[in-house]
Motif scaffolding. Structure first.
Motif, short mmCIF file in Angstrom:
data_model
loop_
_atom_site.label_atom_id
_atom_site.label_comp_id
_atom_site.label_asym_id
_atom_site.label_seq_id
_atom_site.Cartn_x
_atom_site.Cartn_y
_atom_site.Cartn_z
N LEU A 295 0.82 -1.22 0.00
CA LEU A 295 0.00 0.00 0.00
C LEU A 295 0.85 1.27 0.00
O LEU A 295 0.49 2.28 -0.61
CB LEU A 295 -0.92 0.00 1.22
N SER A 296 2.01 1.21 0.66
CA SER A 296 2.89 2.39 0.67
C SER A 296 3.45 2.68 -0.71
O SER A 296 3.56 3.84 -1.13
CB SER A 296 4.02 2.18 1.68
N SER A 297 3.80 1.59 -1.47
CA SER A 297 4.28 1.81 -2.84
C SER A 297 3.18 2.40 -3.70
O SER A 297 3.42 3.32 -4.51
CB SER A 297 4.79 0.48 -3.43
N LEU A 298 1.94 1.87 -3.54
CA LEU A 298 0.81 2.43 -4.29
C LEU A 298 0.58 3.89 -3.90
O LEU A 298 0.25 4.73 -4.74
CB LEU A 298 -0.44 1.61 -4.04
N LYS A 299 0.76 4.17 -2.65
CA LYS A 299 0.57 5.54 -2.19
C LYS A 299 1.59 6.48 -2.82
O LYS A 299 1.25 7.59 -3.27
CB LYS A 299 0.69 5.58 -0.66
N ASN A 300 2.85 6.03 -2.91
CA ASN A 300 3.88 6.87 -3.53
C ASN A 300 3.58 7.12 -5.00
O ASN A 300 3.73 8.24 -5.51
CB ASN A 300 5.25 6.21 -3.38
N GLY A 302 0.59 7.02 -6.40
CA GLY A 302 -0.55 7.94 -6.46
C GLY A 302 -0.14 9.37 -6.15
O GLY A 302 -0.68 10.32 -6.74
N LEU A 303 0.80 9.55 -5.24
CA LEU A 303 1.26 10.90 -4.91
C LEU A 303 1.96 11.55 -6.10
O LEU A 303 1.79 12.75 -6.37
CB LEU A 303 2.21 10.85 -3.71
#
Length: 447
Positions: A295-300, A302-303
């Motif tokens: 989820l953190s990779s997806l968040k990066n 998306g950012l």
């Protein structure tokens, strides 16, 4: 009496010689330390006469002041100089709560106490009158009481020598306590005082009673012994209460220990269950960490996309601001053109009105010419004049047509430019409508 104790009125009488008078004065005025008196409580010196002053001299001085005007003196050293009367009542009479001892501040029936005090003081003043030298109310002992000190002056008949072996009877005032304090006088004292206080529910003491008054010293010893026993009893009671409290705490501790043992066994079972559940939780936490990484990779990602979108939005906002500026400038140009067109239209309207007035005047002139030509039709002069007028009118008509065509082309250009700047259809202006009207007007042919 319904089980209630009998309450008595109590008067006591004591003879005082010189030595006793000297001791009684500091005792009654509390100028010496009294063992059985509470130093925190008060005493009250009562005036001998109503609305009088309280005596401040010693008892011996006051006695001499009574005896000197009568020319009396004492011949014996142990002569009775005064009599002390103590007036009180049963201790429970003054207490508001009969179960406890009297206390002027905490356990006192104020109404009964004040009534007893008033009746007693009035009775003493009426009975002993001018022989009284001091009255004091003591409230610092176990029972309220009033000390009355008076001089035993009596009027009696005595034989006085009046010659050789002759005497005569004379009435004189003498200092004689033995003639005053007799059985009959004591009975009357008790009877009168009990009748006085009968309205307060107090009774007279038993006649010929064998009861004896305990001395203060004996009472003090008994009181000290009672206080010691009470202190020992209170100490034992406190020790018993402390032992009971300790026993109770021990019993409570034993019950708590049993309860804690049962809780400990239940906690051991719960601990094994908690260990198993903890292992399951550790596995779940590992899985959750893996998912959190994804989820953190997806968040990066998306950012980063969000940053690009924000950049494009900023660019579009900048372009939109430029468009707004251009629109505002065009609106300003349109407003300026509108103002100019309105001004030109106003000038054209004024010119057209002048032309219309000239045409109306020309029509009137033609009508006059027609009338005049009819008169001069046969003459050549009329022909020439008409011809010249026709030429003038033709020239005016040509000039008018040229002027109208010129204004029409100017109006068309301005309407085209305004239509290109502002969408929508425009109504025809007044000049075009006036031209159409003039073209549709009927024209008379000149002859």
């Amino acid at each position: 009496m319904n089980g209630e104790p009998i309450l008595y009125s109590i008067p006591r009488v004591k003879k005082l010689n010189r030595q006793s008078v000297v001791k009684a004065c500091p005792h009654n005025t509390r100028k010496m330390k009294v063992p059985n008196a509470d130093g925190t409580k008060r005493i009250e010196q009562i005036p001998v006469k109503e609305n009088g002053s309280v005596p401040t001299s010693s008892y011996l001085t006051l006695i001499k002041q009574k005896l000197n005007p009568l020319c009396l003196s004492t011949k014996r050293k142990n002569a009775i100089l005064a009599i002390e009367v103590l007036l009180t009542a049963s201790p429970k009479f003054f207490s508001e709560d009969k179960r406890y001892r009297f206390d002027i501040d905490d356990n006192c029936d104020k109404n009964k106490f004040e009534e007893w005090k008033r009746l007693t003081v009035d009775w003493v003043r009426n009975r002993f009158q001018d022989t009284i030298i001091d009255m004091s109310l003591h409230l610092d002992e176990s029972t309220p009481h009033i000390h009355v000190i008076f001089v035993p002056l009596i009027t009696k008949q005595v034989r006085v020598p009046c010659g050789y072996k002759k005497t005569e009877l004379k009435t004189e005032v003498r200092l004689c306590a033995s003639d005053l304090v007799k059985r009959k006088w004591l009975y009357s004292l008790h009877d009168d005082y009990s009748k006085l206080l009968q309205c307060l529910g107090l009774s007279r003491g038993v006649i010929h009673s064998q009861a004896k008054h305990n001395e203060i010293k004996a009472n003090g010893m008994l009181q000290m012994e009672n206080e010691r026993l009470r202190a020992e009893r209170d100490l034992l009671v406190k020790q018993c209460e402390s032992l009971r409290a300790e026993l109770k705490t021990k019993q409570e501790l034993a019950t708590k220990i049993l309860h804690l043992k049962s809780e400990a066994s239940s906690y051991e079972q719960k601990s094994t269950e908690a260990r198993a559940s903890l292992d399951n939780y550790s596995r779940a936490v590992f899985d959750m960490k893996h998912k959190i990484g994804a989820l953190s990779s997806l968040k990066n990602q998306g950012l980063s996309e969000l940053k690009l979108q924000r950049k494009s939005i900023a660019e579009s906002e900048f372009k939109l601001a430029q468009l707004y500026n251009e629109i505002n400038s065009l609106k300003k140009i349109r407003d300026d053109a509108q103002v100019a067109s309105n001004e030109s239209l106003n000038t054209i309207r004024t010119q057209f009105e002048l032309i219309n007035s000239a045409s109306r005047n020309a029509v009137k002139l033609l009508s006059l010419v027609d009338g005049f030509s009819e008169l001069l039709i046969k003459e050549q002069l009329a022909k020439d004049i008409c011809k010249s007028f026709e030429n003038v009118l033709a020239e005016m008509k040509g000039n008018l047509g040229v002027f109208l065509e010129h204004n029409k082309s100017i109006d068309v250009e301005r309407s085209v430019s305004f239509a290109s700047s502002t969408p929508g259809t425009r109504k025809p202006n007044k000049l075009q409508s006036d031209n159409a009207l003039y073209s549709s007007m009927p024209q008379k042919n000149l002859r």
